[in-house]
Enzyme design. Structure first.
Site, short mmCIF file in Angstrom:
data_model
loop_
_atom_site.label_atom_id
_atom_site.label_comp_id
_atom_site.label_asym_id
_atom_site.label_seq_id
_atom_site.Cartn_x
_atom_site.Cartn_y
_atom_site.Cartn_z
N SER A 198 -20.92 7.74 6.45
CA SER A 198 -21.61 7.32 5.24
C SER A 198 -21.82 5.81 5.21
O SER A 198 -22.87 5.32 4.79
CB SER A 198 -20.79 7.75 4.01
OG SER A 198 -21.35 7.26 2.81
N ARG A 213 -0.03 4.36 0.19
CA ARG A 213 -0.55 5.44 1.03
C ARG A 213 -0.18 5.23 2.48
O ARG A 213 -0.35 4.14 3.03
CB ARG A 213 -2.07 5.52 0.88
CG ARG A 213 -2.68 6.77 1.48
CD ARG A 213 -4.16 6.83 1.20
NE ARG A 213 -4.73 8.05 1.73
CZ ARG A 213 -6.03 8.32 1.72
NH1 ARG A 213 -6.86 7.45 1.21
NH2 ARG A 213 -6.47 9.44 2.23
N GLN A 244 0.84 -1.18 0.00
CA GLN A 244 0.00 0.00 0.00
C GLN A 244 0.89 1.24 0.00
O GLN A 244 1.65 1.47 0.94
CB GLN A 244 -0.90 -0.01 1.24
CG GLN A 244 -1.59 1.31 1.55
CD GLN A 244 -2.55 1.75 0.48
OE1 GLN A 244 -2.19 2.53 -0.40
NE2 GLN A 244 -3.77 1.23 0.52
N ARG A 263 -11.54 2.22 3.09
CA ARG A 263 -12.90 1.73 3.39
C ARG A 263 -12.86 0.77 4.58
O ARG A 263 -13.77 0.75 5.40
CB ARG A 263 -13.49 1.03 2.16
CG ARG A 263 -13.68 1.96 0.99
CD ARG A 263 -14.51 1.33 -0.12
NE ARG A 263 -13.84 0.23 -0.79
CZ ARG A 263 -12.93 0.37 -1.74
NH1 ARG A 263 -12.57 1.59 -2.13
NH2 ARG A 263 -12.37 -0.67 -2.32
N GLY A 274 -23.91 1.64 4.08
CA GLY A 274 -23.11 0.44 3.88
C GLY A 274 -21.93 0.71 2.97
O GLY A 274 -21.72 1.82 2.48
N GLY A 325 -8.59 -0.65 -1.12
CA GLY A 325 -9.74 -0.40 -0.25
C GLY A 325 -9.40 -0.30 1.23
O GLY A 325 -10.28 -0.46 2.07
N GLU A 326 -8.12 -0.02 1.54
CA GLU A 326 -7.75 0.05 2.96
C GLU A 326 -8.49 1.19 3.67
O GLU A 326 -8.86 1.06 4.85
CB GLU A 326 -6.24 0.25 3.11
CG GLU A 326 -5.79 0.27 4.57
CD GLU A 326 -4.28 0.35 4.74
OE1 GLU A 326 -3.84 0.80 5.81
OE2 GLU A 326 -3.55 -0.02 3.78
N GLN A 378 -18.66 -0.25 -2.48
CA GLN A 378 -17.65 -0.88 -3.34
C GLN A 378 -16.84 -1.88 -2.52
O GLN A 378 -16.24 -1.50 -1.51
CB GLN A 378 -16.73 0.17 -3.95
CG GLN A 378 -15.72 -0.42 -4.93
CD GLN A 378 -14.87 0.66 -5.57
OE1 GLN A 378 -15.08 1.84 -5.33
NE2 GLN A 378 -13.90 0.26 -6.37
#
Length: 335
Positions: free
Chosen positions: A102, A88, A86, A130, A107, A127-128, A110
């Site tokens: 949100s 980021r 990753q 999320r 839910g 998707g880390e 994605q």
């Protein structure tokens, strides 16, 4: 009980062989087809022919196999771990809280993309953010797509996803490119093709990594722009680079002015003289532009004598008629 469950609208359907083979567990047993008693023949009073025999065994339809990589699995949130590739490193707290709120209301829209490592762990590829927000939202399970990515593919996907979302700061992006070059022996051109950038963008990004750590921190925190950083790269002395970087941050110096300051340092001339000369040149260009604009409006030669915010405007005329016309136009413009 397995820590992964397939997401499906039919809750009665079993997980099938796909999950068993993916997790290394035994495949579920086949369900035998149901049997029915044969029907007794029926006599027909006209033809006296027996009716057609009924099949002694009903046919159970068999669903085609489903590719495990096309499924969305429900995975315990504690079973996932951040990806080692990753790029980021910074996750701002406020946007993360907004995403968590949100997720509470709507839910996860994605699914997270993950891969199973050699040790059997589930590692996040994309998707880390999320995943982190889901933890803040108090979720126990998250939707996950499992893919068989190798290390290079995992890094490529992570970089591309973050670039498309504009989530990476310039240093994180540069470090991602550098890892593709150093760890996977890709050229700058190959990296550019992989991530959808041109080669010059990749080359300029990687150059930022040669700056001192203190300056890279300023860039990551948006205190210093990439434009300023590129100018600082022309200085060979790291102490000078840091000195100028701090001056830019404290005095809010523009890139163009920093260029002149750095040029003066490289030439070894007095910095104030070089900057004053630069400011003077800018002023003269502005005055020349105003003269041209007035000349087009009035249709005659106009000159501006300017010094230290003082001066005079000279409007030229070559006949009495031109003088009268100029005066009339100035009167009209004034009114």
């Amino acid at each position: 009980m397995s820590d992964i469950a397939v997401e499906s609208s039919n809750k009665k359907r079993g997980l099938g062989r796909g999950l068993g083979s993916l997790l290394g567990g035994p495949a579920p047993a086949e369900v035998p087809a149901s049997k029915t008693a044969p029907a007794a023949p029926v006599e027909n009073s006209v033809s006296h022919k027996p009716s057609a025999p009924v099949n002694s065994q009903s046919v159970t339809p068999v669903a085609p196999p489903v590719d495990p990589e096309s499924k969305i699995w429900k995975v315990g949130i504690d079973k996932l771990s951040p990806g080692q590739y990753q790029p980021r490193r910074q996750f701002d707290k406020e946007p993360l809280q907004e995403l968590a709120q949100s997720i509470k209301e709507n839910g996860i829209l994605q699914p997270i993309v993950a891969r199973r490592t050699a040790s059997g762990k589930l590692e996040i590829v994309a998707g880390e953010r999320r995943w982190r927000a889901s933890q803040l939202a108090g979720l126990h399970e998250v939707p996950v797509i499992l893919r068989n990515f190798n290390d290079k593919e995992a890094l490529e996907l992570a970089i591309v996803e973050n670039i498309q979302r504009e989530d990476l700061n310039p240093i994180e992006e540069a470090e991602g490119y550098s890892r593709l070059i150093s760890e996977f022996k890709l050229s700058q051109q190959q990296v550019a093709e992989k991530v959808g950038r041109d080669r010059a963008t990749v080359a300029n990004a990687v150059r930022l990594l040669s700056l001192p750590e203190e300056i890279k921190t300023m860039i990551s925190s948006n205190e210093l722009s990439v434009g300023h950083a590129k100018v600082l790269l022309s200085l060979q002395d790291s102490k000078k680079q840091i000195e100028f970087a701090k001056k830019v941050v404290n005095e809010k110096i523009a890139v163009r002015k920093l260029e002149k300051m750095v040029q003066a340092a490289v030439k070894g001339v007095d910095e104030k003289e070089e900057v004053a000369s630069f400011d003077s040149n800018v002023t003269q260009r502005l005055i020349a532009g105003l003269s041209d604009e007035l000349q087009k409006m009035l249709g005659t030669k106009v000159s501006i004598d300017y010094s230290n915010s003082k001066g005079k405007i000279s409007i030229h005329f070559y006949s009495d008629d031109e003088l009268t016309n100029l005066v009339d136009r100035l009167k009209e413009g004034w009114q």
